[in-house]
Design an enzyme around this catalytic site. Structure first.
Site, PDB file in Angstrom:
ATOM      1  N   GLU A 165      20.490 -52.922  -2.938  1.00 23.57           N
ATOM      2  CA  GLU A 165      21.520 -51.879  -2.850  1.00 23.57           C
ATOM      3  C   GLU A 165      22.484 -51.875  -4.030  1.00 23.57           C
ATOM      4  O   GLU A 165      23.093 -52.897  -4.355  1.00 23.57           O
ATOM      5  CB  GLU A 165      22.318 -52.028  -1.554  1.00 23.57           C
ATOM      6  CG  GLU A 165      23.346 -50.926  -1.346  1.00 23.57           C
ATOM      7  CD  GLU A 165      23.918 -50.888   0.047  1.00 23.57           C
ATOM      8  OE1 GLU A 165      24.882 -50.119   0.264  1.00 23.57           O
ATOM      9  OE2 GLU A 165      23.411 -51.607   0.932  1.00 23.57           O
TER      10      GLU A 165
ATOM     11  N   LYS B 133      21.733 -47.509   4.675  1.00 23.86           N
ATOM     12  CA  LYS B 133      22.124 -47.599   6.079  1.00 23.86           C
ATOM     13  C   LYS B 133      21.014 -46.985   6.909  1.00 23.86           C
ATOM     14  O   LYS B 133      20.680 -45.816   6.739  1.00 23.86           O
ATOM     15  CB  LYS B 133      23.450 -46.861   6.307  1.00 23.86           C
ATOM     16  CG  LYS B 133      24.053 -47.033   7.677  1.00 23.86           C
ATOM     17  CD  LYS B 133      24.386 -48.481   7.986  1.00 23.86           C
ATOM     18  CE  LYS B 133      25.469 -49.030   7.098  1.00 23.86           C
ATOM     19  NZ  LYS B 133      25.803 -50.437   7.452  1.00 23.86           N
TER      20      LYS B 133
END
Length: 398
Positions: free
Chosen positions: A209, A225
Site C-alpha cells: 500500500e 480496504k
C-alpha cells in the site's frame, strides 16, 4: 535524538541498502552519512524536526514542488520511517498504548551518500541457528471480537463511522533476524518490500500500500480496504460486497480530504476506484487518489496531512484515533506507519501493513481491519489472521 555521523548502527556491518524506493542504480554504493531518531517521549514536533534534519543534510524537502535532480556528489536520499504513534502525535491525537518494541524509535531518518566502491553483499539466508518460537497474541480472539463490538457501539452512538482495529503478536527467536526480515520483500505484491536496521532493532516490510508518493509536483495515495481469499469466488464476493465497497469509499473520501489540505484548490481527483489486486493469497481493493501539490508544501506539511494513514485509522480520523487509543491494549510499534525513501525530486512512502519488527529477543507482527456497522466480529478476527499468516510463515522459514 540525532546522530550526524555514519555510525548510527555501529553494531551492524555495512551491507546493500534494502529500503523501499532506493534507486536501483545506487543500491550497491550507498553508505550512511547521518541518522536521526525520535521517540514519542522526546517531545516536540517530529514532522518539523525530521524535515529540518534532512534539509540540513542537503535534501530539498522544504518545498516538494520544486524540481530537483540526483547528483552523484550530493546525498542520494534518505530512508524514512514514521510510526503510527508518531503520526498520531503529529495531528495532536493520543499516541496509543506503549509500543511492545521500545527499542524501536518512532521516527528514523537515515541519509545516504555515494561510496567510491560497492559495499558488501546482503546477509546470507538464515542458517541452522535460526529458530522462531510460538506466537503469543496480545489479545484473545474473544477480546478482539469484543473490540469490534465496541466500535460498532461507537458507530451506533454517532461517535465514528469506521475504526481500524489492530492486534499484535510476538515470538521469541534465536539467531540473526535480519535475513528472515529481508525475505518478506519477496512476498507477492510487496510493493514496499525492504528492511531498516538500528542498534537493538530491525524492521522488515512487505506492504502493498502506497501511503503517499510525490513526483513532479503531484502527490498520490493508494488506499487499500476490502479483503477476500485469492480465489475466483473470493474475487466475485469482493466485487459484489456492498459492505466492503461502502467501507472502501469512506476511506477514499477521507484520503481526498487529507490530500486537499496540501493540494492546489480543485486538483484532487480519484484516478481509479475499487480496483482488485492480489497480495499473497488475498484479493484486496485499491483506489488511486492524486492531486497537484500547492506551492511551498514541504515534507513536514505532507507528513501532518497523510500520517497516520486513513485506511489504518478510520473516519473521522481524529475520532477514530481516540477509539484506537482506548481499545488496543498494545501499541502499533512498526505497524500502520510509514516507510520508504525521500530523494531529490521524489518521495515514496509505503504504509507499514504486513510489517514485522525485531528487538533483542522477539519478533513482532501486527494485523487488523476496518470496522463498520456491518462488520461481523468473528469474520474480522479471521481476516486479521489471514493477513498475518504469510508474514508469520515466511519469518518462521529456515
Amino acid at each position: 535524538m540525532s546522530k550526524n555521523g555514519p555510525h548510527g548502527v555501529e553494531t551492524l556491518p555495512q551491507s546493500l541498502i534494502d529500503v523501499p524506493g532506493v534507486p536501483a542504480r545506487c543500491r550497491s554504493v550507498l553508505v550512511e552519512r547521518g541518522r536521526y531518531e525520535w521517540h514519542v517521549t522526546d517531545g516536540g514536533d517530529p514532522a518539523a524536526q525530521v524535515a529540518r534534519f534532512l534539509a540540513g543534510h542537503g535534501l530539498p524537502v522544504d518545498d516538494l514542488t520544486r524540481p530537483a535532480g540526483h547528483r552523484p556528489d550530493g546525498p542520494c536520499g534518505a530512508a524514512l520511517y514514521v510510526s503510527a504513534a508518531a503520526g498520531a502525535t503529529m495531528v495532536g491525537a493520543p499516541a496509543g498504548a506503549p509500543s511492545p518494541v521500545p527499542a524501536l524509535p518512532d521516527v528514523v531518518a537515515v541519509v545516504y551518500g555515494h561510496a567510491c566502491a560497492p559495499v558488501s553483499a546482503p546477509a546470507a539466508p538464515a542458517g541452522p541457528g535460526w529458530w522462531l518460537g510460538p506466537w503469543q497474541e496480545s489479545w484473545t480472539p474473544r477480546q478482539h471480537a469484543e473490540a469490534v463490538q465496541a466500535v460498532r457501539a461507537a458507530i451506533a452512538r454517532g461517535d465514528v463511522y469506521q475504526v481500524n482495529v489492530v492486534g499484535h503478536a510476538a515470538a521469541r527467536y534465536t539467531g540473526d533476524p535480519r535475513p528472515a526480515l529481508a525475505r518478506l520483500a519477496g512476498l507477492p505484491g510487496a510493493r514496499y518490500g525492504g528492511t531498516l536496521h538500528g542498534a537493538g532493532w530491525s524492521i522488515g516490510c512487505a506492504s502493498p500500500e502506497t501511503l503517499v508518493e510525490v513526483h513532479a509536483g503531484r502527490v498520490v495515495t493508494r488506499p487499500i480496504k476490502g479483503t477476500r481469499p485469492a480465489t475466483a469466488t473470493g474475487r466475485r464476493d469482493l466485487l459484489a460486497s456492498a459492505k466492503e465497497r461502502a467501507e472502501h469509499i469512506m476511506i477514499v473520501d477521507l484520503e481526498r480530504n487529507d490530500l486537499a489540505r496540501v493540494a492546489r484548490t480543485g486538483s484532487v481527483r480519484v484516478d481509479e476506484l475499487f480496483a482488485v489486486r492480489r497480495w499473497c493469497d488475498l484479493w484486496q481493493a485499491e483506489s488511486t487518489v492524486s492531486a497537484a501539490l500547492a506551492p511551498g508544501v514541504g515534507l513536514a506539511e505532507l507528513l501532518r496531512a497523510s500520517c497516520p494513514g486513513g485506511s489504518v485509522t478510520g473516519a473521522p480520523k481524529r475520532a477514530a484515533l481516540d477509539r484506537i487509543a482506548a481499545l488496543e491494549p498494545v501499541g502499533r510499534g512498526a505497524g500502520m506507519g510509514a516507510f520508504g525513501w525521500v530523494g531529490p525530486g521524489r518521495l515514496d512512502l509505503g504504509l507499514t501493513i504486513r510489517t514485522a519488527a525485531a528487538d533483542a529477543d522477539r519478533l513482532h507482527v501486527w494485523a487488523g481491519g476496518g470496522i463498520t456497522w456491518d462488520s461481523d466480529p468473528d469474520a474480522e478476527v479471521a481476516e486479521a489472521a489471514a493477513k498475518a499468516a504469510p508474514v508469520r510463515a515466511l519469518l518462521a522459514a529456515g
